[in-house]
Design a protein around this motif. Structure first.
Motif, PDB file in Angstrom:
ATOM      1  N   GLY A 127       0.720  -1.306  -0.099  1.00  0.00           N
ATOM      2  CA  GLY A 127       0.112  -0.028  -0.154  1.00  0.00           C
ATOM      3  C   GLY A 127       0.786   1.116   0.041  1.00  0.00           C
ATOM      4  O   GLY A 127       2.082   1.173  -0.149  1.00  0.00           O
ATOM      5  N   GLY A 128       0.054   2.293   0.286  1.00  0.00           N
ATOM      6  CA  GLY A 128       0.803   3.638   0.265  1.00  0.00           C
ATOM      7  C   GLY A 128       2.124   3.865   1.164  1.00  0.00           C
ATOM      8  O   GLY A 128       2.760   4.478   0.992  1.00  0.00           O
ATOM      9  N   GLN A 129       1.467   3.383   2.580  1.00  0.00           N
ATOM     10  CA  GLN A 129       2.347   3.529   3.782  1.00  0.00           C
ATOM     11  C   GLN A 129       2.553   2.348   4.481  1.00  0.00           C
ATOM     12  O   GLN A 129       3.329   2.538   5.543  1.00  0.00           O
ATOM     13  CB  GLN A 129       1.518   4.500   4.937  1.00  0.00           C
ATOM     14  N   ASP A 130       2.273   1.350   3.915  1.00  0.00           N
ATOM     15  CA  ASP A 130       2.320  -0.070   4.631  1.00  0.00           C
ATOM     16  C   ASP A 130       2.331  -1.094   3.876  1.00  0.00           C
ATOM     17  O   ASP A 130       1.812  -0.962   2.558  1.00  0.00           O
ATOM     18  CB  ASP A 130       1.606  -0.156   6.096  1.00  0.00           C
ATOM     19  N   CYS A 131       2.829  -2.235   4.264  1.00  0.00           N
ATOM     20  CA  CYS A 131       2.713  -3.621   3.464  1.00  0.00           C
ATOM     21  C   CYS A 131       2.204  -4.693   4.299  1.00  0.00           C
ATOM     22  O   CYS A 131       2.484  -4.691   5.739  1.00  0.00           O
ATOM     23  CB  CYS A 131       4.191  -4.005   3.234  1.00  0.00           C
ATOM     24  N   LYS A 132       1.245  -5.353   3.908  1.00  0.00           N
ATOM     25  CA  LYS A 132       0.680  -6.496   4.613  1.00  0.00           C
ATOM     26  C   LYS A 132       0.882  -7.903   4.033  1.00  0.00           C
ATOM     27  O   LYS A 132       0.702  -7.827   3.050  1.00  0.00           O
ATOM     28  CB  LYS A 132      -0.769  -6.139   4.889  1.00  0.00           C
ATOM     29  N   ALA A 133       1.241  -8.769   4.820  1.00  0.00           N
ATOM     30  CA  ALA A 133       1.289 -10.055   4.228  1.00  0.00           C
ATOM     31  C   ALA A 133      -0.250 -10.899   5.008  1.00  0.00           C
ATOM     32  O   ALA A 133      -0.118 -10.645   6.230  1.00  0.00           O
ATOM     33  CB  ALA A 133       2.654 -10.832   4.721  1.00  0.00           C
ATOM     34  N   ILE A 134      -0.941 -11.457   4.187  1.00  0.00           N
ATOM     35  CA  ILE A 134      -2.135 -12.057   4.640  1.00  0.00           C
ATOM     36  C   ILE A 134      -2.185 -13.341   4.134  1.00  0.00           C
ATOM     37  O   ILE A 134      -1.876 -13.617   3.054  1.00  0.00           O
ATOM     38  CB  ILE A 134      -3.340 -11.072   4.355  1.00  0.00           C
ATOM     39  N   HIS A 135      -2.827 -14.436   5.097  1.00  0.00           N
ATOM     40  CA  HIS A 135      -3.055 -15.791   4.676  1.00  0.00           C
ATOM     41  C   HIS A 135      -4.484 -15.861   4.706  1.00  0.00           C
ATOM     42  O   HIS A 135      -5.115 -15.128   5.511  1.00  0.00           O
ATOM     43  CB  HIS A 135      -2.565 -16.640   5.700  1.00  0.00           C
ATOM     44  N   CYS A 136      -5.349 -16.459   3.772  1.00  0.00           N
ATOM     45  CA  CYS A 136      -6.698 -16.548   3.783  1.00  0.00           C
ATOM     46  C   CYS A 136      -7.095 -17.877   3.304  1.00  0.00           C
ATOM     47  O   CYS A 136      -6.279 -18.509   2.828  1.00  0.00           O
ATOM     48  CB  CYS A 136      -7.286 -15.491   3.023  1.00  0.00           C
ATOM     49  N   ASP A 137      -8.310 -18.126   3.706  1.00  0.00           N
ATOM     50  CA  ASP A 137      -8.649 -19.430   3.136  1.00  0.00           C
ATOM     51  C   ASP A 137      -9.642 -19.386   2.032  1.00  0.00           C
ATOM     52  O   ASP A 137      -9.576 -18.334   1.245  1.00  0.00           O
ATOM     53  CB  ASP A 137      -9.523 -20.147   4.298  1.00  0.00           C
ATOM     54  N   ASP A 138     -10.156 -20.378   1.329  1.00  0.00           N
ATOM     55  CA  ASP A 138     -10.809 -20.677  -0.015  1.00  0.00           C
ATOM     56  C   ASP A 138     -12.076 -19.455  -0.035  1.00  0.00           C
ATOM     57  O   ASP A 138     -12.550 -19.069  -1.210  1.00  0.00           O
ATOM     58  CB  ASP A 138     -11.278 -21.828  -0.196  1.00  0.00           C
ATOM     59  N   LYS A 139     -12.574 -18.994   1.172  1.00  0.00           N
ATOM     60  CA  LYS A 139     -13.724 -17.863   0.880  1.00  0.00           C
ATOM     61  C   LYS A 139     -13.216 -16.627   1.292  1.00  0.00           C
ATOM     62  O   LYS A 139     -13.810 -15.765   1.506  1.00  0.00           O
ATOM     63  CB  LYS A 139     -14.600 -18.116   2.132  1.00  0.00           C
ATOM     64  N   GLY A 140     -11.941 -16.357   1.285  1.00  0.00           N
ATOM     65  CA  GLY A 140     -11.156 -15.169   1.294  1.00  0.00           C
ATOM     66  C   GLY A 140     -11.286 -14.566   3.048  1.00  0.00           C
ATOM     67  O   GLY A 140     -11.102 -13.467   3.231  1.00  0.00           O
ATOM     68  N   ASN A 144      -4.243 -15.366   9.048  1.00  0.00           N
ATOM     69  CA  ASN A 144      -3.247 -14.804   9.656  1.00  0.00           C
ATOM     70  C   ASN A 144      -2.781 -13.619   8.775  1.00  0.00           C
ATOM     71  O   ASN A 144      -2.786 -13.813   7.793  1.00  0.00           O
ATOM     72  CB  ASN A 144      -2.091 -15.845   9.868  1.00  0.00           C
ATOM     73  N   PHE A 145      -2.114 -12.766   9.644  1.00  0.00           N
ATOM     74  CA  PHE A 145      -1.469 -11.549   8.983  1.00  0.00           C
ATOM     75  C   PHE A 145      -0.241 -10.858   9.784  1.00  0.00           C
ATOM     76  O   PHE A 145      -0.408 -11.325  10.933  1.00  0.00           O
ATOM     77  CB  PHE A 145      -2.505 -10.607   8.609  1.00  0.00           C
ATOM     78  N   LEU A 146       0.747 -10.344   8.846  1.00  0.00           N
ATOM     79  CA  LEU A 146       1.673  -9.387   9.380  1.00  0.00           C
ATOM     80  C   LEU A 146       1.575  -8.128   8.823  1.00  0.00           C
ATOM     81  O   LEU A 146       1.436  -8.293   7.592  1.00  0.00           O
ATOM     82  CB  LEU A 146       3.023 -10.034   9.413  1.00  0.00           C
ATOM     83  N   MET A 147       1.836  -7.140   9.535  1.00  0.00           N
ATOM     84  CA  MET A 147       1.784  -5.801   8.734  1.00  0.00           C
ATOM     85  C   MET A 147       3.192  -4.945   9.170  1.00  0.00           C
ATOM     86  O   MET A 147       3.687  -5.200  10.434  1.00  0.00           O
ATOM     87  CB  MET A 147       0.635  -4.770   9.221  1.00  0.00           C
ATOM     88  N   ASN A 148       3.910  -4.529   8.206  1.00  0.00           N
ATOM     89  CA  ASN A 148       4.997  -3.503   8.337  1.00  0.00           C
ATOM     90  C   ASN A 148       4.585  -1.934   7.976  1.00  0.00           C
ATOM     91  O   ASN A 148       4.205  -1.827   7.062  1.00  0.00           O
ATOM     92  CB  ASN A 148       6.286  -3.821   7.600  1.00  0.00           C
ATOM     93  N   ASP A 149       4.372  -1.134   8.914  1.00  0.00           N
ATOM     94  CA  ASP A 149       4.080   0.175   8.818  1.00  0.00           C
ATOM     95  C   ASP A 149       4.967   1.267   9.438  1.00  0.00           C
ATOM     96  O   ASP A 149       4.605   2.140   9.859  1.00  0.00           O
ATOM     97  CB  ASP A 149       2.524   0.437   9.536  1.00  0.00           C
ATOM     98  N   LYS A 150       6.372   0.644   9.703  1.00  0.00           N
ATOM     99  CA  LYS A 150       7.187   1.486  10.610  1.00  0.00           C
ATOM    100  C   LYS A 150       7.904   2.631   9.728  1.00  0.00           C
ATOM    101  O   LYS A 150       8.556   3.308  10.214  1.00  0.00           O
ATOM    102  CB  LYS A 150       8.535   0.757  11.227  1.00  0.00           C
TER     103      LYS A 150
END
Length: 292
Positions: A127-140, A144-150
Motif C-alpha cells: 500500500g501507500g504507507q504500509d505492507c501487509k502479508a495476509i493468509h486466507c482460506d478459500d472463502k477469503g 493470519n497476517f503481519l504488517m509492516n508500517d514503521k
C-alpha cells in the motif's frame, strides 16, 4: 508549474454491459487510504463500477469525491439507491455515507479472493504507507497476517519520493529499473530518508537513473520478502495495491521468492474497496434473513 513525477494515473470504469436497474442488491465499498482512495459499486456480486483517485487533505471529502466519480456514467445511479456501503482503509471511520467500517486486512483478503479466485492463500498488499502479508482460506477469510508500517520504504509513498528525486514518471519506473545489465546492490532499506540520501549520493557518483531505481526496487523487495518469510508463503500467491503495477518490483519479488504471482484481472488498487462492497452485500443478506 513543476512536473509532478510522483502523480500516478487515476482511473474509473463502468461495466456498460451490466444494468443496475434490474439488480436485487446494490452495494458499495470505499477504501480511504493514506495515499489513494477507491470506491467500488457492485450489483448482485458483480463488479459494476469503480474509481481510483489520490486521497485528498481529509478522509470525508476523499470518500465523497471518489464515490461521486465512481457514480459517473452509471445510467442515473445515485448514492441513495445503493443499499449498503462499507468503509475500509486508513480513513474507514470517516466515510460519511457508510453504514459500517471493516478493517483493510479483512477487506483485502475478501477482495483478493474475488479478483484472483478461491485458490489464493497468500496475499501481499503493498500500500501507500504500509505492507501487509495476509493468509486466507478459500472463502477469503483471514487466517493470519503481519504488517509492516514503521517506514515508507517499501511502500507506494516511498516510490513517489524516488520518482520526484530521479525526475522519472512513477508510471515508467518499473520498466526503467529493468534496463540494467546486472543487478546492483540494494540501497538502504531501513528508512526512506536514508534510502533517498544514499540514492542522491549514487547519482552524484555517476550512477544512471535506471541503476539507482534497480537498487531501490531490490531494497523494496528485500523488505517484503522478509515479511512473507515470517508469515510463511503458501501458494497461490497474489499481490494487491499500487506497487503491484510496478513490473520491476513484481519480477524481482517473483525471482527472490521462486514463485509466480497470479495475474490480476482487475485494477490491483481496488482490492480493499471490492472486499468492502462484498462485506456490504453479506450484511444486506443477513438483514434480509432476519426479516423473514
Amino acid at each position: 508549474m513543476a512536473e509532478e513525477y510522483w502523480r500516478w494515473t487515476e482511473s474509473r470504469w463502468t461495466d456498460l454491459g451490466l444494468s443496475w436497474k434490474g439488480g436485487e442488491i446494490i452495494t458499495a465499498g470505499v477504501d480511504v487510504g493514506s495515499v489513494s482512495s477507491q470506491a467500488v459499486i457492485m450489483v448482485d456480486s458483480r463488479l459494476y463500477a469503480y474509481a481510483n483517485t489520490r486521497t485528498g487533505s481529509d478522509s470525508p471529502n476523499s470518500a465523497i469525491n471518489v464515490m461521486n466519480w465512481a457514480l459517473e456514467d452509471t445510467d442515473g445511479l445515485t448514492l441513495d439507491k445503493i443499499q449498503y456501503t462499507v468503509g475500509t482503509g486508513y480513513g474507514r471511520v470517516n466515510v460519511p455515507f457508510a453504514q459500517r467500517a471493516v478493517t483493510e486486512i479483512a477487506c483485502h483478503a475478501r477482495g483478493a479472493n474475488f479478483m484472483y479466485g478461491p485458490t489464493v492463500r497468500t496475499i501481499l498488499d503493498m500500500g501507500g504507507q504500509d505492507c501487509k502479508a495476509i493468509h486466507c482460506d478459500d472463502k477469503g477469510k483471514v487466517t493470519n497476517f503481519l504488517m509492516n508500517d514503521k517506514c515508507a520504504a517499501g511502500t507506494g509513498r516511498g516510490m513517489e519520493v524516488f520518482a520526484d528525486l530521479l525526475k522519472v514518471s512513477i508510471n515508467d519506473m518499473g520498466e526503467l529499473s529493468l534496463q540494467v545489465e546486472e543487478e546492483p546492490p540494494p540501497v538502504s532499506s531501513t528508512c526512506v530518508v536514508f534510502a533517498k540520501s544514499e540514492a542522491s549520493g549514487l547519482l552524484r557518483a555517476g550512477w544512471p537513473k535506471e541503476k539507482v531505481l534497480a537498487a531501490y526496487s531490490s531494497a523494496m523487495v528485500h523488505r517484503v520478502v522478509s515479511l512473507l518469510e515470517r508469515i510463511g508463503l503458501e501458494e497461490d500467491f497474489a499481490i494487491t495495491g499500487g506497487i503491484a503495477k510496478n513490473k520491476g518490483v513484481v519480477l524481482r519479488l517473483e525471482k527472490e521468492l521462486g514463485v509466480k504471482a497470479l495475474e490480476p484481472k482487475y485494477d490491483t488498487q481496488i482490492a480493499g474497496a471490492l472486499g468492502a462492497a462484498l462485506f456490504a452485500k453479506a450484511l444486506v443478506e443477513k438483514e434480509k434473513g432476519k426479516k423473514k
